[in-house]
Enzyme design. Structure first.
Site, PDB file in Angstrom:
ATOM      1  N   GLY A 171       1.294  -0.852   0.134  1.00 32.77           N
ATOM      2  CA  GLY A 171      -0.016  -0.381   0.316  1.00 32.77           C
ATOM      3  C   GLY A 171       0.806   1.043  -0.016  1.00 32.77           C
ATOM      4  O   GLY A 171       0.674   2.026   0.319  1.00 32.77           O
ATOM      5  N   ALA A 172       2.083   0.987  -0.629  1.00 35.40           N
ATOM      6  CA  ALA A 172       2.654   2.429  -1.397  1.00 35.40           C
ATOM      7  C   ALA A 172       3.600   2.998  -1.815  1.00 35.40           C
ATOM      8  O   ALA A 172       3.880   3.598  -2.338  1.00 35.40           O
ATOM      9  CB  ALA A 172       3.991   1.794  -0.234  1.00 35.40           C
ATOM     10  N   ASP A 202      -0.469  -0.410 -13.685  1.00 32.34           N
ATOM     11  CA  ASP A 202       0.270  -1.153 -12.388  1.00 32.34           C
ATOM     12  C   ASP A 202       0.346  -2.652 -13.133  1.00 32.34           C
ATOM     13  O   ASP A 202       2.076  -3.414 -13.123  1.00 32.34           O
ATOM     14  CB  ASP A 202      -0.444  -1.432 -11.371  1.00 32.34           C
ATOM     15  CG  ASP A 202      -0.811  -0.128 -10.830  1.00 32.34           C
ATOM     16  OD1 ASP A 202      -0.344   1.042 -11.009  1.00 32.34           O
ATOM     17  OD2 ASP A 202      -1.666  -0.525  -9.314  1.00 32.34           O
TER      18      ASP A 202
HETATM   19  C1  GLA Z   1      -2.945   3.605  -8.617  1.00 32.53           C
HETATM   20  C2  GLA Z   1      -4.070   2.497 -10.071  1.00 32.53           C
HETATM   21  C3  GLA Z   1      -2.847   3.448 -11.225  1.00 32.53           C
HETATM   22  C4  GLA Z   1      -3.498   4.045 -12.063  1.00 32.53           C
HETATM   23  C5  GLA Z   1      -2.602   5.178 -10.529  1.00 32.53           C
HETATM   24  C6  GLA Z   1      -1.889   5.898 -10.521  1.00 32.53           C
HETATM   25  O1  GLA Z   1      -2.031   3.224  -8.864  1.00 32.53           O
HETATM   26  O2  GLA Z   1      -4.072   0.998  -9.387  1.00 32.53           O
HETATM   27  O3  GLA Z   1      -4.222   2.450 -12.346  1.00 32.53           O
HETATM   28  O4  GLA Z   1      -4.385   5.226 -12.371  1.00 32.53           O
HETATM   29  O5  GLA Z   1      -2.996   4.538  -9.488  1.00 32.53           O
HETATM   30  O6  GLA Z   1      -1.528   6.914 -11.987  1.00 32.53           O
END
Ligand code: GLA
Length: 343
Positions: A102-103, A148
């Site tokens: 969660g970072a 991500d």
């Molecule tokens: C989180 C979400 C991603 C993206 C980022 C912000 O990591 O999982 O899909 O939207 O926030 O860029």
């Protein structure tokens, strides 16, 4: 029974946040911190232990019932992946993670992708990423974009990834040797669940309903948005996409100074227009930017807590843990992968 090792990296986003769900651009890299699952496909239930947590996951297949009741909480991601894959063969193994949870470094995407590979996913990286995104929504209800999961599925050693979400085009860009990437935890824990993430995404959709796809617009189009608040959200996405294009060019041109300046502009936009930073993070960014050899720094990922990423000259920050107790010097890593363990 063959034992196997599945590993998926976390990611740090160098620039381009809150642009993925708006079909914009981002420039992340997979990092040499991640999630590893070691075990074997056997039986008819999922039995996983975690090095970080005392709780054990035990879940019969096929996965039944609402995932939000499953305990421990991390098992919801794995159950969501198993449900999506429709597997009936179980898995017994152990999870270890070198990522802070969660970072803002994609610990959940890393877990989803490592789990998918461990449980038997055998398709293309793009499908792996999409599976992870579906699992995130099913497990915790976060309407995340693909940033991500694409970063973990397409990581390339020594490279950042220029991702265009409108076309799902991923272009690896070599990171110059004279730039080091440092991550520093702000000390503020964050969670996407219950945060304003969904609200930000919805604001972007409302703005796009007025002026069209934000990533294709310029700031001149913002006049057509009446609400000042909505205009600021849209301005972040429009200007952030332009910064990603410029940052990718700066890397190609070996222009580290320009790259760092764009990171700082990105932070200001996330702070003032998108309002996803916090005073502790702003303070950390300001402190880093005033330090010799730091090219630029910004909040990374969704914001609302978590980490700051900095680009520095080699060795400029001798000890990344010195400032807040938690920090890392990271390298761009390869993609999520699974391999048999031959003893
Ligand atoms: C989180 C979400 C991603 C993206 C980022 C912000 O990591 O999982 O899909 O939207 O926030 O860029």
């Amino acid at each position: 029974m063959t034992r196997l090792r599945a590993h998926a990296p976390g990611r740090v986003n160098l620039i381009g946040d809150h642009t993925d769900y708006a079909d914009g651009l981002a420039l992340p890299m997979a990092i040499d911190l991640g999630t590893t699952i070691i075990g074997e496909r056997t039986g008819t239930d999922l039995h996983l232990t975690s090095e970080q947590y005392v709780d054990t996951m035990r879940c019969a297949l096929p996965v039944a019932g609402p995932l939000d009741r499953l305990e421990p909480a991390w098992s919801r991601y794995i159950a969501a992946v198993a449900g999506d894959l429709g597997i009936t063969t179980g898995f017994t193994g152990r999870i270890t993670s070198t990522l802070p949870i969660g970072a803002g470094l994609s610990s959940s995407a890393s877990l989803e992708l490592a789990a998918a590979l461990a449980l038997g996913f055998a398709g293309e990286p793009l499908e792996l990423a999409r599976l992870g995104q579906r699992a995130e929504l099913a497990a915790v209800g976060v309407p995340c974009g693909l940033l991500d999961q694409l970063s973990a599925a397409f990581g390339r050693e020594g490279h950042a990834l220029r991702i265009d979400f409108a076309t799902t085009t991923i272009e690896p860009i070599p990171l110059p040797d004279d730039i080091e990437i440092i991550i520093i935890h702000s000390g503020v824990e964050r969670t996407l669940v219950g945060s304003a993430y969904a609200e930000r995404r919805e604001a972007c959709e409302r703005a796009a309903a007025v002026i069209g796809p934000l990533a294709e617009r310029t700031v001149a189009d913002l006049d057509r948005i009446e609400s000042p608040g909505l205009r600021r959200r849209a301005r972040h996405v429009i200007t952030e996409c332009a910064r990603v294009r410029a940052a990718a060019e700066a890397l190609r041109d070996d222009d580290a100074e320009a790259f760092g300046a764009l990171m700082v502009e990105s932070h200001v936009s996330l702070r003032d227009d998108f309002e996803v930073s916090l005073p502790a993070i702003d303070h950390l960014v300001d402190h880093l930017c005033a330090s010799p050899g730091v090219l630029g720094a910004r909040v990374t990922g969704a914001g609302f807590g978590g980490c700051v990423v900095a680009a520095t000259r080699p060795g400029a920050i001798a000890d990344p843990t010195a400032l807040t107790g938690r920090g890392w010097r990271v390298r761009a890593a390869g993609p999520a992968a699974v391999e048999p363990i031959r003893d």
